[in-house]
Design a protein around this motif. Structure first.
Motif, PDB file in Angstrom:
ATOM      1  N   SER A  35       0.861  -1.190   0.000  1.00  0.00           N
ATOM      2  CA  SER A  35       0.000   0.000   0.000  1.00  0.00           C
ATOM      3  C   SER A  35       0.899   1.243   0.000  1.00  0.00           C
ATOM      4  CB  SER A  35      -0.921   0.004   1.216  1.00  0.00           C
ATOM      5  OG  SER A  35      -0.158  -0.099   2.390  1.00  0.00           O
ATOM      6  N   PRO A  36       1.236   1.720  -1.196  1.00  0.00           N
ATOM      7  CA  PRO A  36       2.119   2.884  -1.290  1.00  0.00           C
ATOM      8  C   PRO A  36       1.414   4.171  -0.887  1.00  0.00           C
ATOM      9  CG  PRO A  36       1.453   2.169  -3.463  1.00  0.00           C
ATOM     10  CD  PRO A  36       0.898   1.187  -2.496  1.00  0.00           C
ATOM     11  N   GLN A  37       2.179   5.088  -0.341  1.00  0.00           N
ATOM     12  CA  GLN A  37       1.658   6.388   0.035  1.00  0.00           C
ATOM     13  C   GLN A  37       2.633   7.439  -0.469  1.00  0.00           C
ATOM     14  OE1 GLN A  37       1.291   6.964   4.225  1.00  0.00           O
ATOM     15  NE2 GLN A  37       0.164   8.871   4.009  1.00  0.00           N
ATOM     16  N   LEU A  38       2.156   8.344  -1.317  1.00  0.00           N
ATOM     17  CA  LEU A  38       3.007   9.378  -1.884  1.00  0.00           C
ATOM     18  C   LEU A  38       2.752  10.699  -1.176  1.00  0.00           C
ATOM     19  CD1 LEU A  38       2.538   8.563  -5.686  1.00  0.00           C
ATOM     20  CD2 LEU A  38       4.391   7.851  -4.186  1.00  0.00           C
ATOM     21  N   ALA A  39       3.825  11.415  -0.871  1.00  0.00           N
ATOM     22  CA  ALA A  39       3.718  12.732  -0.250  1.00  0.00           C
ATOM     23  C   ALA A  39       4.753  13.648  -0.887  1.00  0.00           C
ATOM     24  CB  ALA A  39       3.961  12.631   1.256  1.00  0.00           C
ATOM     25  N   PHE A  40       4.363  14.893  -1.131  1.00  0.00           N
ATOM     26  CA  PHE A  40       5.278  15.846  -1.742  1.00  0.00           C
ATOM     27  C   PHE A  40       6.391  16.190  -0.769  1.00  0.00           C
ATOM     28  CE2 PHE A  40       6.654  20.173  -2.690  1.00  0.00           C
ATOM     29  CZ  PHE A  40       7.039  20.019  -4.009  1.00  0.00           C
ATOM     30  N   SER A  41       7.623  16.169  -1.254  1.00  0.00           N
ATOM     31  CA  SER A  41       8.770  16.442  -0.411  1.00  0.00           C
ATOM     32  C   SER A  41       9.418  17.778  -0.748  1.00  0.00           C
ATOM     33  CB  SER A  41       9.800  15.313  -0.578  1.00  0.00           C
ATOM     34  OG  SER A  41      11.016  15.657   0.026  1.00  0.00           O
ATOM     35  N   HIS A  42       9.827  17.937  -1.989  1.00  0.00           N
ATOM     36  CA  HIS A  42      10.510  19.155  -2.409  1.00  0.00           C
ATOM     37  C   HIS A  42      10.482  19.247  -3.928  1.00  0.00           C
ATOM     38  CE1 HIS A  42      13.597  16.048  -2.771  1.00  0.00           C
ATOM     39  NE2 HIS A  42      14.153  16.826  -3.692  1.00  0.00           N
ATOM     40  N   TRP A  43      11.005  20.328  -4.464  1.00  0.00           N
ATOM     41  CA  TRP A  43      11.097  20.468  -5.909  1.00  0.00           C
ATOM     42  C   TRP A  43      12.460  21.018  -6.263  1.00  0.00           C
ATOM     43  CZ3 TRP A  43      12.023  25.125  -8.305  1.00  0.00           C
ATOM     44  CH2 TRP A  43      11.839  26.249  -7.532  1.00  0.00           C
ATOM     45  N   GLU A  44      12.873  20.719  -7.463  1.00  0.00           N
ATOM     46  CA  GLU A  44      14.100  21.293  -8.006  1.00  0.00           C
ATOM     47  C   GLU A  44      13.971  21.312  -9.520  1.00  0.00           C
ATOM     48  OE1 GLU A  44      17.530  18.070  -8.342  1.00  0.00           O
ATOM     49  OE2 GLU A  44      16.669  18.109  -6.329  1.00  0.00           O
ATOM     50  N   THR A  45      14.654  22.235 -10.134  1.00  0.00           N
ATOM     51  CA  THR A  45      14.559  22.353 -11.585  1.00  0.00           C
ATOM     52  C   THR A  45      15.532  21.390 -12.252  1.00  0.00           C
ATOM     53  OG1 THR A  45      16.199  24.118 -11.615  1.00  0.00           O
ATOM     54  CG2 THR A  45      13.888  24.779 -11.479  1.00  0.00           C
ATOM     55  N   ILE A  46      15.208  21.019 -13.466  1.00  0.00           N
ATOM     56  CA  ILE A  46      16.088  20.182 -14.272  1.00  0.00           C
ATOM     57  C   ILE A  46      16.883  21.124 -15.166  1.00  0.00           C
ATOM     58  CG2 ILE A  46      16.202  18.401 -16.051  1.00  0.00           C
ATOM     59  CD1 ILE A  46      13.566  17.345 -15.011  1.00  0.00           C
ATOM     60  N   ASP A  47      18.180  21.028 -15.117  1.00  0.00           N
ATOM     61  CA  ASP A  47      19.037  21.934 -15.882  1.00  0.00           C
ATOM     62  C   ASP A  47      19.282  21.449 -17.302  1.00  0.00           C
ATOM     63  OD1 ASP A  47      19.237  23.581 -13.689  1.00  0.00           O
ATOM     64  OD2 ASP A  47      21.058  22.647 -12.952  1.00  0.00           O
ATOM     65  N   LEU A  48      18.268  20.887 -17.921  1.00  0.00           N
ATOM     66  CA  LEU A  48      18.376  20.410 -19.294  1.00  0.00           C
ATOM     67  C   LEU A  48      17.363  21.142 -20.164  1.00  0.00           C
ATOM     68  CD1 LEU A  48      18.458  16.576 -18.622  1.00  0.00           C
ATOM     69  CD2 LEU A  48      20.398  18.001 -19.226  1.00  0.00           C
ATOM     70  N   ASP A  49      17.745  21.426 -21.388  1.00  0.00           N
ATOM     71  CA  ASP A  49      16.826  22.019 -22.354  1.00  0.00           C
ATOM     72  C   ASP A  49      16.141  20.875 -23.104  1.00  0.00           C
ATOM     73  OD1 ASP A  49      15.477  23.475 -24.228  1.00  0.00           O
ATOM     74  OD2 ASP A  49      17.259  24.156 -25.313  1.00  0.00           O
ATOM     75  N   PRO A  50      14.802  20.760 -23.025  1.00  0.00           N
ATOM     76  CA  PRO A  50      14.135  19.648 -23.700  1.00  0.00           C
ATOM     77  C   PRO A  50      14.238  19.696 -25.218  1.00  0.00           C
ATOM     78  CG  PRO A  50      12.534  21.119 -22.706  1.00  0.00           C
ATOM     79  CD  PRO A  50      13.889  21.589 -22.280  1.00  0.00           C
ATOM     80  N   TYR A  51      14.543  20.863 -25.767  1.00  0.00           N
ATOM     81  CA  TYR A  51      14.603  21.002 -27.221  1.00  0.00           C
ATOM     82  C   TYR A  51      16.032  21.186 -27.718  1.00  0.00           C
ATOM     83  CZ  TYR A  51       9.691  21.519 -26.391  1.00  0.00           C
ATOM     84  OH  TYR A  51       8.406  21.301 -25.974  1.00  0.00           O
ATOM     85  N   TRP A  52      17.010  20.795 -26.922  1.00  0.00           N
ATOM     86  CA  TRP A  52      18.416  20.945 -27.304  1.00  0.00           C
ATOM     87  C   TRP A  52      18.792  19.965 -28.400  1.00  0.00           C
ATOM     88  CZ3 TRP A  52      22.657  17.675 -27.236  1.00  0.00           C
ATOM     89  CH2 TRP A  52      23.880  18.284 -27.471  1.00  0.00           C
ATOM     90  N   GLU A  53      19.539  20.452 -29.395  1.00  0.00           N
ATOM     91  CA  GLU A  53      20.100  19.613 -30.449  1.00  0.00           C
ATOM     92  C   GLU A  53      21.529  20.072 -30.683  1.00  0.00           C
ATOM     93  OE1 GLU A  53      17.753  19.794 -33.967  1.00  0.00           O
ATOM     94  OE2 GLU A  53      15.980  18.958 -32.999  1.00  0.00           O
ATOM     95  N   PRO A  54      22.434  19.154 -31.035  1.00  0.00           N
ATOM     96  CA  PRO A  54      23.819  19.576 -31.284  1.00  0.00           C
ATOM     97  C   PRO A  54      23.890  20.492 -32.503  1.00  0.00           C
ATOM     98  CG  PRO A  54      23.512  17.261 -31.851  1.00  0.00           C
ATOM     99  CD  PRO A  54      22.248  17.727 -31.209  1.00  0.00           C
ATOM    100  N   CYS A  55      24.640  21.588 -32.375  1.00  0.00           N
ATOM    101  CA  CYS A  55      24.716  22.523 -33.501  1.00  0.00           C
ATOM    102  C   CYS A  55      26.156  22.887 -33.874  1.00  0.00           C
ATOM    103  CB  CYS A  55      23.893  23.781 -33.229  1.00  0.00           C
ATOM    104  SG  CYS A  55      24.329  24.601 -31.715  1.00  0.00           S
ATOM    105  N   THR A  56      27.095  22.829 -32.942  1.00  0.00           N
ATOM    106  CA  THR A  56      28.483  23.127 -33.297  1.00  0.00           C
ATOM    107  C   THR A  56      29.166  21.860 -33.794  1.00  0.00           C
ATOM    108  OG1 THR A  56      29.326  22.680 -31.084  1.00  0.00           O
ATOM    109  CG2 THR A  56      28.586  24.936 -31.533  1.00  0.00           C
ATOM    110  N   GLU A  57      30.288  22.031 -34.469  1.00  0.00           N
ATOM    111  CA  GLU A  57      31.023  20.866 -34.984  1.00  0.00           C
ATOM    112  C   GLU A  57      31.507  19.970 -33.856  1.00  0.00           C
ATOM    113  OE1 GLU A  57      34.124  21.764 -37.738  1.00  0.00           O
ATOM    114  OE2 GLU A  57      32.883  23.212 -38.819  1.00  0.00           O
TER     115      GLU A  57
END
Length: 106
Positions: A35-57
């Motif tokens: 019987s799982p029980q979920l409770a909010f603990s904290h938040w933090e941002t993800i330092d990744l760009d979801p739309y990132w693509e390689p562009c430099t050589e």
């Protein structure tokens, strides 16, 4: 494990985006014994760009031109869009071996 019985208490932190369907999955895999029980603990941002693509050589040499690895932020965005019934930019057919044409039935 608690003394005198066979109950396990497990404390873990998991992202909210991965917690959807978690309770149902745990109950299904344990045949209803957990019987799982979920409770909010904290938040933090993800330092990744979801739309990132390689562009430099240099990035293209390191990651490849298409960057086939999984971007965690992009996966979270796609999961939320699917749950809300919005369009995602994912391929449905990855490797088609046969193509079949269905005829009209009269």
């Amino acid at each position: 494990m608690q003394e005198g019985n066979q109950i396990f208490n497990i404390a873990a932190v998991l992202p909210v985006a991965e917690s959807f369907g978690f309770c149902d999955e745990i109950r299904k895999r344990t045949s209803g014994l957990a019987s799982p029980q979920l409770a909010f603990s904290h938040w933090e941002t993800i330092d990744l760009d979801p739309y990132w693509e390689p562009c430099t050589e240099e990035e293209m040499a390191h990651y490849g031109e298409k960057y086939d690895s999984q971007n965690r932020a992009k996966n979270y965005v796609n999961q939320v869009r699917k749950r809300k019934g919005l369009r995602t930019e994912e391929k449905i057919v990855m490797h088609a071996e046969k193509q079949r044409t269905l005829g009209k039935k009269k």
